[in-house]
Design an enzyme around this catalytic site. Structure first.
Site, mmCIF file in Angstrom:
data_model
loop_
_atom_site.group_PDB
_atom_site.id
_atom_site.type_symbol
_atom_site.label_atom_id
_atom_site.label_comp_id
_atom_site.label_asym_id
_atom_site.label_seq_id
_atom_site.Cartn_x
_atom_site.Cartn_y
_atom_site.Cartn_z
ATOM 1 C CE1 TYR A 116 34.447 38.330 25.505
ATOM 2 C CE2 TYR A 116 35.433 36.167 25.211
ATOM 3 C CZ TYR A 116 34.478 37.110 24.868
ATOM 4 O OH TYR A 116 33.542 36.823 23.898
ATOM 5 C CG HIS A 162 38.212 45.423 33.970
ATOM 6 N ND1 HIS A 162 39.202 44.470 34.018
ATOM 7 C CD2 HIS A 162 37.187 44.910 34.705
ATOM 8 C CE1 HIS A 162 38.812 43.445 34.750
ATOM 9 N NE2 HIS A 162 37.593 43.688 35.177
#
Length: 613
Positions: A389, A392
């Site tokens: 996850y 960015h």
């Protein structure tokens, strides 16, 4: 306080031996794995692709859940037997979701693993710092030209961090003995070496060596319980409540805590405008739920209204993520169907709404409202889940804010002007409908090489520490013992990349990777490999990351009592279940910002690009 040495990290509890798959199911699983290796689930017709994903999930459930709570432990918090309220209310800290194991998934409990203990040790120094995370950031991640993810809108970036703030946090780290990244001679960074905080050690592990890999605590509750809105302990939760009609406090033109800066989320690294917008939206949604419940149950107390509204709001958020956000960012026809089936079953939403659950099978009728199942392993989010996850690149560096009424330009800004306390300036300057409209009509970045936000490569934290977050992402994944790319793929039942040319379909990237990793394909970092590999049709991120989603997206539902066996009118009220089933991200936005109706009428999914006014 208790001391509980509980043996080594087991993969499953003793019942697993009795749960061995039938010969037919074992054969089916092996066949689906072979089909995935030879053809790829994404290249099959949708029905065959769904069958393949089902087989892959079966394998992952049996072979890629590892329990770290069984490692030796000390000074664990005491928990007594469940009280009556625990059966129908989520606790502030996540305790008592599993009534037989009250600490399971609570705040400040350990991250689990999706790889076996033998593969979960971090590399020793100096190998752990090689190649230099800073040089990887500069050479492979730096954004020269923004690469948009054109199938989705920028709300996906705001939503993702809103979810992350609910799910996972390793804390702020320690600078007592920081990592030291040596810098190249031509590096413009202010000083060498670059210090990077170390992740806080697990205080519940005894000091003596036990031959098992390190563990770390999750500051947040592991459950999908909207703790980013409600807090992770009773004191934090109380501070967020208004004390009237079950409602939460809603800030106006700034923080909820203007006189308590230590509570202000703007002083926590990672706070930005998109996150603030999502908080404000779902604070208002909680209060709207309270209004409905108060109308239906006028004699209820503030506490009763709050607890039911929290259950409803948290489940609605889980539904939006499952059937809207995730299908938007991995919008292959097969994955859209698979993810919606997690909630509704393969019989679909229409049958679900018309007839409810018609089978105990999660395949036919979905996971939600079915039986609770940990698949033999106490529930926890995992270090590998956190690693995949790290997305960015979704964040653009440059933003335009426009009017929802006529699309006129209101302001242009850089991401720096949207982050930290500056977010409050934007909120004071522009109406929320205009901000949501601006996000809905712009694109996030594609999660790929050479697309990392420049601002985050020179990010100044609220404590004034300067950091290259791209370098930190690389180092953090190594530090937490997540295997590098090829080994990660092997452990997730994927074929490893044979060489750099097979890792990526961009020859220039292959050469950059070969030079950075000194011609050693086994040294490629997980994040770098995921960013470099070709993506299935409709995916904003990698198929390798998707393998963790296949497992953990359903596990977060399967294990949660409040989303399975206690997803009932007796716990939620029928009003609450109707609210969840009849609402979506679109209806939530329109309830609070009806000015967005003309833009949202053009999309079936609120995370798809909206039509400009």
């Amino acid at each position: 306080m208790s001391t509980a040495p509980r043996g080594s990290g087991r993969r499953s509890d003793p019942r697993q031996a009795g749960d061995a798959p039938s010969p037919f199911l074992a054969l089916y699983n092996r066949l689906m794995l072979a089909v995935d290796h030879r053809i790829g689930w994404q290249n099959l017709p949708k029905p065959l692709g769904l069958l393949t994903l089902l087989g892959l999930r079966n394998i992952l459930r049996r072979q890629n859940l590892f329990d770290t709570s069984g490692y030796p432990s000390q000074d664990l918090p005491d928990t007594g037997p469940p009280e009556a309220r625990h059966r129908t209310e989520r606790t502030a800290d996540g305790t008592y979701n599993d009534l037989d194991d009250p600490r399971m998934g609570m705040a400040r409990s350990r991250f689990g693993r999706n790889v076996p203990p033998t593969a979960a040790f971090p590399e020793p120094e100096p190998e752990i710092l090689s190649p230099s995370p800073r040089e990887i950031s500069r050479a492979l991640l730096t954004r020269h030209t923004f690469i948009p993810a054109e199938s989705v809108n920028a709300l996906v970036a705001a939503w993702l961090q809103f979810m992350i703030r609910d799910w996972v946090s390793h804390g702020q780290g320690s600078m007592d003995r920081p990592w030291q990244i040596e810098l190249a001679d031509d590096d413009p960074w202010p000083a060498s070496p670059m210090p990077v905080a170390r992740t806080l050690p697990d205080p519940t592990r005894p000091a003596n060596g036990d031959g098992l890999p390190p563990t770390h605590l999750n500051e947040n509750s592991h459950w999908w319980d909207a703790s980013q809105l409600y807090g992770n302990d009773p004191a934090a939760q109380q501070a967020l409540r208004s004390g009237t009609d079950g409602k939460l406090r809603v800030p106006h033109n700034g923080s909820l805590f203007p006189d308590e800066p230590e509570r202000d989320p703007a002083h926590t690294p990672g706070f930005w405008l998109g996150l603030a917008m999502m908080h404000l939206l779902f604070l208002q949604e909680h209060n709207a739920i309270c209004d409905r419940l108060r109308h239906e149950y006028p004699g209820w107390s503030d506490e009763q209204l709050f607890q039911r509204a929290r259950l409803i709001n948290a489940a609605l958020i889980a539904k939006i993520h499952t059937v809207e956000w995730t299908p938007a960012v991995i919008s292959h026809p097969t994955t859209i169907a698979a993810l919606r089936a997690n909630w509704f079953g393969i019989l679909g939403e229409r049958v679900h709404k018309l007839l409810g659950r018609i089978s105990g099978s999660e395949v036919l009728s979905g996971i939600v409202g079915g039986r609770t199942d940990h698949f033999g392993v106490p529930y926890a989010l995992t270090e590998e889940f956190v690693a995949v996850y790290r997305m960015h690149p979704l964040i653009p560096d440059d933003w335009s804010f426009r009017s929802a009424a006529d699309n006129s330009l209101l302001q242009e800004a850089t991401f720096r002007e949207l982050s930290g306390p500056y977010a409050y300036d934007i909120l004071r300057k522009h109406a929320l409908p205009d901000l949501f409209y601006s996000f809905g009509t712009s694109h996030p970045g594609l999660v790929t090489l050479h697309n990392y936000p420049k601002f985050l490569q020179e990010f100044q934290r609220p404590d004034d520490q300067l950091m290259d977050l791209a370098a930190v992402d690389i180092l953090r994944i190594r530090e937490l013992g997540v295997p590098r790319y090829n080994e990660f793929r092997r452990l997730l039942h994927l074929k490893p990349a044979e060489d750099f040319a097979s890792l990526t379909d961009d020859p220039s990237w292959a050469e950059e990777l070969r030079r950075m990793y000194d011609d050693d394909i086994e040294r490629v970092d997980l994040m770098v490999g995921m960013y470099a590999e070709p993506r299935p049709k409709g995916f904003a991120f990698s198929d390798t990351a998707f393998r963790i989603f296949i497992l953990m997206a359903s596990r977060r539902l399967n294990s949660d009592r409040f989303l399975t066996r206690d997803y009932t009118p007796q716990v939620y009220t029928q009003t609450g279940l109707d609210w969840i089933e009849n609402n979506s991200m679109t209806t939530v936005l329109l309830r609070h910002f009806p000015e967005l109706r003309s833009s949202l009428r053009s999309v079936d999914n609120a995370f798809a690009p909206w039509k400009a006014s």
